[in-house]
Design a protein around this motif. Sequence first.
Motif, PDB file in Angstrom:
ATOM      1  N   TYR A  81      28.768  22.598 -41.460  1.00 44.35           N
ATOM      2  CA  TYR A  81      28.402  22.897 -42.859  1.00 44.35           C
ATOM      3  C   TYR A  81      27.179  23.820 -42.908  1.00 44.35           C
ATOM      4  CZ  TYR A  81      31.561  19.288 -44.652  1.00 44.35           C
ATOM      5  OH  TYR A  81      32.666  18.548 -44.981  1.00 44.35           O
ATOM      6  N   PHE A  82      26.216  23.496 -42.034  1.00 48.45           N
ATOM      7  CA  PHE A  82      25.008  24.318 -42.002  1.00 48.45           C
ATOM      8  C   PHE A  82      25.342  25.778 -41.646  1.00 48.45           C
ATOM      9  CE2 PHE A  82      21.688  26.338 -39.447  1.00 48.45           C
ATOM     10  CZ  PHE A  82      20.621  26.303 -40.322  1.00 48.45           C
ATOM     11  N   ALA A  83      26.182  25.983 -40.660  1.00 49.25           N
ATOM     12  CA  ALA A  83      26.546  27.339 -40.235  1.00 49.25           C
ATOM     13  C   ALA A  83      27.265  28.089 -41.345  1.00 49.25           C
ATOM     14  CB  ALA A  83      27.419  27.281 -38.979  1.00 49.25           C
ATOM     15  N   ALA A  84      28.197  27.400 -42.023  1.00 52.62           N
ATOM     16  CA  ALA A  84      28.939  28.053 -43.112  1.00 52.62           C
ATOM     17  C   ALA A  84      27.999  28.421 -44.255  1.00 52.62           C
ATOM     18  CB  ALA A  84      30.060  27.145 -43.600  1.00 52.62           C
ATOM     19  N   GLY A  85      27.128  27.462 -44.619  1.00 53.05           N
ATOM     20  CA  GLY A  85      26.184  27.753 -45.698  1.00 53.05           C
ATOM     21  C   GLY A  85      25.200  28.842 -45.321  1.00 53.05           C
ATOM     22  N   PHE A  86      24.744  28.787 -44.054  1.00 52.45           N
ATOM     23  CA  PHE A  86      23.820  29.810 -43.560  1.00 52.45           C
ATOM     24  C   PHE A  86      24.457  31.199 -43.657  1.00 52.45           C
ATOM     25  CE2 PHE A  86      22.135  32.353 -40.029  1.00 52.45           C
ATOM     26  CZ  PHE A  86      20.775  32.273 -40.287  1.00 52.45           C
ATOM     27  N   LEU A  87      25.744  31.284 -43.299  1.00 52.35           N
ATOM     28  CA  LEU A  87      26.443  32.567 -43.358  1.00 52.35           C
ATOM     29  C   LEU A  87      26.564  33.077 -44.791  1.00 52.35           C
ATOM     30  CD1 LEU A  87      27.875  34.633 -41.544  1.00 52.35           C
ATOM     31  CD2 LEU A  87      30.017  33.401 -41.987  1.00 52.35           C
ATOM     32  N   VAL A 116      29.311  23.632 -31.772  1.00 53.45           N
ATOM     33  CA  VAL A 116      30.444  22.950 -32.413  1.00 53.45           C
ATOM     34  C   VAL A 116      31.665  22.997 -31.506  1.00 53.45           C
ATOM     35  CG1 VAL A 116      32.010  22.900 -34.391  1.00 53.45           C
ATOM     36  CG2 VAL A 116      29.578  23.388 -34.727  1.00 53.45           C
ATOM     37  N   ILE A 117      32.045  24.202 -31.092  1.00 55.18           N
ATOM     38  CA  ILE A 117      33.263  24.344 -30.294  1.00 55.18           C
ATOM     39  C   ILE A 117      33.029  23.926 -28.846  1.00 55.18           C
ATOM     40  CG2 ILE A 117      34.934  26.015 -29.399  1.00 55.18           C
ATOM     41  CD1 ILE A 117      34.592  27.573 -31.988  1.00 55.18           C
ATOM     42  N   VAL A 118      31.930  24.387 -28.237  1.00 56.54           N
ATOM     43  CA  VAL A 118      31.698  24.091 -26.825  1.00 56.54           C
ATOM     44  C   VAL A 118      31.214  22.668 -26.617  1.00 56.54           C
ATOM     45  CG1 VAL A 118      30.359  24.731 -24.777  1.00 56.54           C
ATOM     46  CG2 VAL A 118      31.259  26.500 -26.287  1.00 56.54           C
ATOM     47  N   GLU A 119      30.132  22.268 -27.345  1.00 55.71           N
ATOM     48  CA  GLU A 119      29.599  20.928 -27.150  1.00 55.71           C
ATOM     49  C   GLU A 119      30.442  19.883 -27.859  1.00 55.71           C
ATOM     50  OE1 GLU A 119      25.493  20.840 -28.111  1.00 55.71           O
ATOM     51  OE2 GLU A 119      24.960  22.459 -26.750  1.00 55.71           O
ATOM     52  N   GLY A 120      30.741  20.132 -29.158  1.00 49.68           N
ATOM     53  CA  GLY A 120      31.669  19.285 -29.904  1.00 49.68           C
ATOM     54  C   GLY A 120      31.171  17.918 -30.249  1.00 49.68           C
ATOM     55  N   SER A 121      29.910  17.589 -30.154  1.00 49.44           N
ATOM     56  CA  SER A 121      29.405  16.269 -30.521  1.00 49.44           C
ATOM     57  C   SER A 121      27.998  16.397 -31.073  1.00 49.44           C
ATOM     58  CB  SER A 121      29.395  15.333 -29.298  1.00 49.44           C
ATOM     59  OG  SER A 121      28.543  15.840 -28.299  1.00 49.44           O
ATOM     60  N   GLY A 122      27.628  15.394 -31.891  1.00 52.10           N
ATOM     61  CA  GLY A 122      26.312  15.451 -32.480  1.00 52.10           C
ATOM     62  C   GLY A 122      25.226  15.190 -31.450  1.00 52.10           C
ATOM     63  N   ALA A 123      24.175  15.894 -31.532  1.00 53.81           N
ATOM     64  CA  ALA A 123      23.045  15.725 -30.603  1.00 53.81           C
ATOM     65  C   ALA A 123      21.883  16.522 -31.136  1.00 53.81           C
ATOM     66  CB  ALA A 123      23.418  16.207 -29.204  1.00 53.81           C
ATOM     67  N   GLU A 124      20.741  16.309 -30.539  1.00 57.47           N
ATOM     68  CA  GLU A 124      19.592  17.133 -30.929  1.00 57.47           C
ATOM     69  C   GLU A 124      19.756  18.494 -30.276  1.00 57.47           C
ATOM     70  OE1 GLU A 124      14.826  17.220 -30.219  1.00 57.47           O
ATOM     71  OE2 GLU A 124      15.743  15.256 -30.619  1.00 57.47           O
ATOM     72  N   ILE A 136      14.445  28.795 -35.563  1.00 59.58           N
ATOM     73  CA  ILE A 136      14.344  27.650 -36.474  1.00 59.58           C
ATOM     74  C   ILE A 136      13.822  26.412 -35.737  1.00 59.58           C
ATOM     75  CG2 ILE A 136      15.668  26.039 -37.902  1.00 59.58           C
ATOM     76  CD1 ILE A 136      17.424  28.318 -38.747  1.00 59.58           C
ATOM     77  N   GLY A 137      14.389  26.124 -34.572  1.00 58.24           N
ATOM     78  CA  GLY A 137      13.914  24.975 -33.799  1.00 58.24           C
ATOM     79  C   GLY A 137      15.022  23.962 -33.548  1.00 58.24           C
ATOM     80  N   ARG A 138      14.626  22.739 -33.188  1.00 58.40           N
ATOM     81  CA  ARG A 138      15.593  21.699 -32.821  1.00 58.40           C
ATOM     82  C   ARG A 138      15.766  20.711 -33.956  1.00 58.40           C
ATOM     83  NH1 ARG A 138      16.660  21.768 -27.427  1.00 58.40           N
ATOM     84  NH2 ARG A 138      17.397  19.614 -27.463  1.00 58.40           N
ATOM     85  N   PHE A 139      17.040  20.357 -34.229  1.00 61.83           N
ATOM     86  CA  PHE A 139      17.367  19.400 -35.273  1.00 61.83           C
ATOM     87  C   PHE A 139      18.438  18.453 -34.743  1.00 61.83           C
ATOM     88  CE2 PHE A 139      15.481  22.764 -37.691  1.00 61.83           C
ATOM     89  CZ  PHE A 139      14.792  22.118 -38.714  1.00 61.83           C
ATOM     90  N   ASP A 140      18.376  17.190 -35.204  1.00 61.29           N
ATOM     91  CA  ASP A 140      19.384  16.202 -34.818  1.00 61.29           C
ATOM     92  C   ASP A 140      20.460  16.188 -35.889  1.00 61.29           C
ATOM     93  OD1 ASP A 140      20.792  14.186 -33.696  1.00 61.29           O
ATOM     94  OD2 ASP A 140      19.346  12.591 -34.164  1.00 61.29           O
ATOM     95  N   LEU A 141      21.579  16.908 -35.643  1.00 61.73           N
ATOM     96  CA  LEU A 141      22.658  17.051 -36.615  1.00 61.73           C
ATOM     97  C   LEU A 141      23.977  16.676 -35.976  1.00 61.73           C
ATOM     98  CD1 LEU A 141      21.732  20.532 -38.129  1.00 61.73           C
ATOM     99  CD2 LEU A 141      21.274  18.299 -39.156  1.00 61.73           C
ATOM    100  N   THR A 142      24.867  16.108 -36.794  1.00 62.17           N
ATOM    101  CA  THR A 142      26.225  15.850 -36.308  1.00 62.17           C
ATOM    102  C   THR A 142      26.989  17.164 -36.254  1.00 62.17           C
ATOM    103  OG1 THR A 142      27.158  15.520 -38.498  1.00 62.17           O
ATOM    104  CG2 THR A 142      26.168  13.585 -37.427  1.00 62.17           C
ATOM    105  N   THR A 143      28.159  17.090 -35.637  1.00 64.23           N
ATOM    106  CA  THR A 143      28.980  18.292 -35.520  1.00 64.23           C
ATOM    107  C   THR A 143      29.374  18.831 -36.885  1.00 64.23           C
ATOM    108  OG1 THR A 143      29.853  17.570 -33.396  1.00 64.23           O
ATOM    109  CG2 THR A 143      31.137  19.223 -34.588  1.00 64.23           C
ATOM    110  N   MET A 144      29.821  17.941 -37.797  1.00 67.32           N
ATOM    111  CA  MET A 144      30.229  18.402 -39.123  1.00 67.32           C
ATOM    112  C   MET A 144      29.040  18.929 -39.915  1.00 67.32           C
ATOM    113  SD  MET A 144      33.393  18.352 -39.312  1.00 67.32           S
ATOM    114  CE  MET A 144      33.437  18.825 -41.034  1.00 67.32           C
ATOM    115  N   GLN A 145      27.886  18.256 -39.802  1.00 69.39           N
ATOM    116  CA  GLN A 145      26.697  18.769 -40.481  1.00 69.39           C
ATOM    117  C   GLN A 145      26.337  20.162 -39.970  1.00 69.39           C
ATOM    118  OE1 GLN A 145      24.004  15.552 -39.530  1.00 69.39           O
ATOM    119  NE2 GLN A 145      24.149  14.660 -41.599  1.00 69.39           N
ATOM    120  N   LEU A 146      26.467  20.320 -38.679  1.00 73.80           N
ATOM    121  CA  LEU A 146      26.174  21.627 -38.093  1.00 73.80           C
ATOM    122  C   LEU A 146      27.151  22.691 -38.575  1.00 73.80           C
ATOM    123  CD1 LEU A 146      24.071  22.748 -36.176  1.00 73.80           C
ATOM    124  CD2 LEU A 146      25.665  22.377 -34.289  1.00 73.80           C
TER     125      LEU A 146
END
Length: 629
Positions: A98-104, A71-79, A86-96
């Motif tokens: 949200y995922f990190a916050a929910g995961f925590l 999120v901070i370093v890359e800052g853009s959606g990508a796989e 867990i593996g590789r997922f194609d997520l946007t930055t905001m989705q990622l």
Amino acid sequence: MGREPERVRHMAGNPKKIVETLPRFFGIIRQMWPYLKNYKGTLSLSFLALFAEIGFRLLEPWALAIVIDHVIVEGSGAERDILPVIGRFDLTTMQLLYFAAGFLIVTISLRAFSAYLSTVGFAIVGNRVLTEIRGKLYDHLQKLSLRYHGKVRSGDLTVRVVGDIGKLQEISTTAVMPFVANIFVLIGMMGVMFWLNWQLALIAVVTLPLFALLSTRLSRRISSVSRDQRKREGAMAATASESIGAIKVVQALGLEGVFSKSFSGQNAKSMKEGVRAKRLAARLERSADVLIAISTALVLFFGARLVLSGGLSPGELIVFMTYLKNAFKPVRDFAKYTGRLARATASGERVMDVLEQEPDVKDLPGAGPAPPFKGRVAFEGVGFGYEPGRRVIEDMTFEVEPGRSVALVGPSGNGKSTLVNLLLRLYDVEEGHVKIDGRDVRDYTLASLRSQVSVVMQGSLLFAASVRENIVYGANREVSDGEVVEAAKLANAHEFIEAMPEGYDTVLSERGSSLSGGQQQRIAVARAAIRKAPLLVLDEPTTGLDEENERQVADALERLAEGRTTFMITHDLDLAARADEIMYVENGRIAERGSHEDLVRAGGRYATLLKVQEVYREMEEDRGVRANP
């Protein structure tokens, strides 16, 4: 002063290194396994919850790594390979994000729930097991022989039953389980650290040997001081128990200052030992902080260089540093746990020392319930001594027919009380046999033997319970209120009991101190009467009573002895004269034996003692007349 058992003295005088504290502590746990195995289900679920907590703790830092790296370093959606497990997922930055916050939130919530389950589960098991052990310890103490109780002070035993078990209950929750949990955390996080980067992991553990050396030196001293302090607390409890239990004598003799000085000295030493243990623990803990700081600084330095060179991502370095912090938490807490585990080990060893004591007197293999006794008692060549090589009784031989009363008289310390102690199997003979109705008393179980003997002793102990309960304590069966009243009437106690505020339901003070000596003895006689046992033992039952109370108790005893085989130890020859037979015991042998009249005619030791008592009585009467002309 009572003496500590040899095993406890040995351990207190030869402190061992802390590397042996944990094995000794878990040795105590192994001794508790027969109790723990009853809770296998709860223990299994608690350990499952503990491992789940550790797993969620291992996952927790990865939310931070996701945010930093993707999120901070890359800052853009990508796989993205958002988490190695867990593996590789194609997520946007905001989705990622949200995922990190929910995961925590999920991992911390599940970790908290798992920690709650494991803590509660282990606490339930620990408290139940230690409650069972406390009950067994108390029961075992009551079964240990008088020989053991003569070596150990009662106050110290009280500390073992109440304080040491309480210390184990407290420490099992505040030290043992956190320590075990942190050990698993350390193993898990060190494993992940080596998986992430084995070079950094090696750098992280470089200070551990130095810490082990330092902790070994300081922890040995902490363990020694903790054990000495626990022993000191037992001595304080013994002093307090002795002085409070005999407060009347202490105040009458003006010994308050003596006992206060003794207690204050022990209290001051205990305080110094406690401060010393805290100082050592603080020194070890602060030393651990310095060593951990060195390890952390080294990891930060070399880890940052790896990030700059591309060998490690910033998020992975953050995860590594988080693991390092959590992995070193057991090291940081080691001093705290060391002191607590040392106290728990000392307490556990004191408890187990008592449980490992074998009673000198116990049911022998093949012993069976005693049938209803007729009351024929025989001593055949009996020899016995409380200390090796010092016989109190030597070649004692006599027989008493059922229903006969025998008075045992003679100088103090010559074996009279020992005779009845052997009859009750408070001690076992070293030579010869004590028989009831032709069979050795050791052929019977202790419970069935003693249930058929009633006892009235000098200054009989009454309990802080109602008068009715104090009388019923003597019964070995269910009794009615009518039987209680009948026993009290036989003991000449009914009238003064009825005059009490709540009659038979009046609650007595501790040791019956709210009653006069004569009243206490008459309730003790009622307690013996309600037992309806075929054998009766009276040990100086009228000593210390005034003339009126002595007469009342003596009359009650005479009624109580009717139809029972009775052994009465007394220095009052007027009371002895009421017995069917008198035995004059001297130097552990029967010097004279016969009725009162026979012994007077024989003009031997008994007759001489009788004349001395008569002269003394005349002198007392003459002194009283002159004092009150």
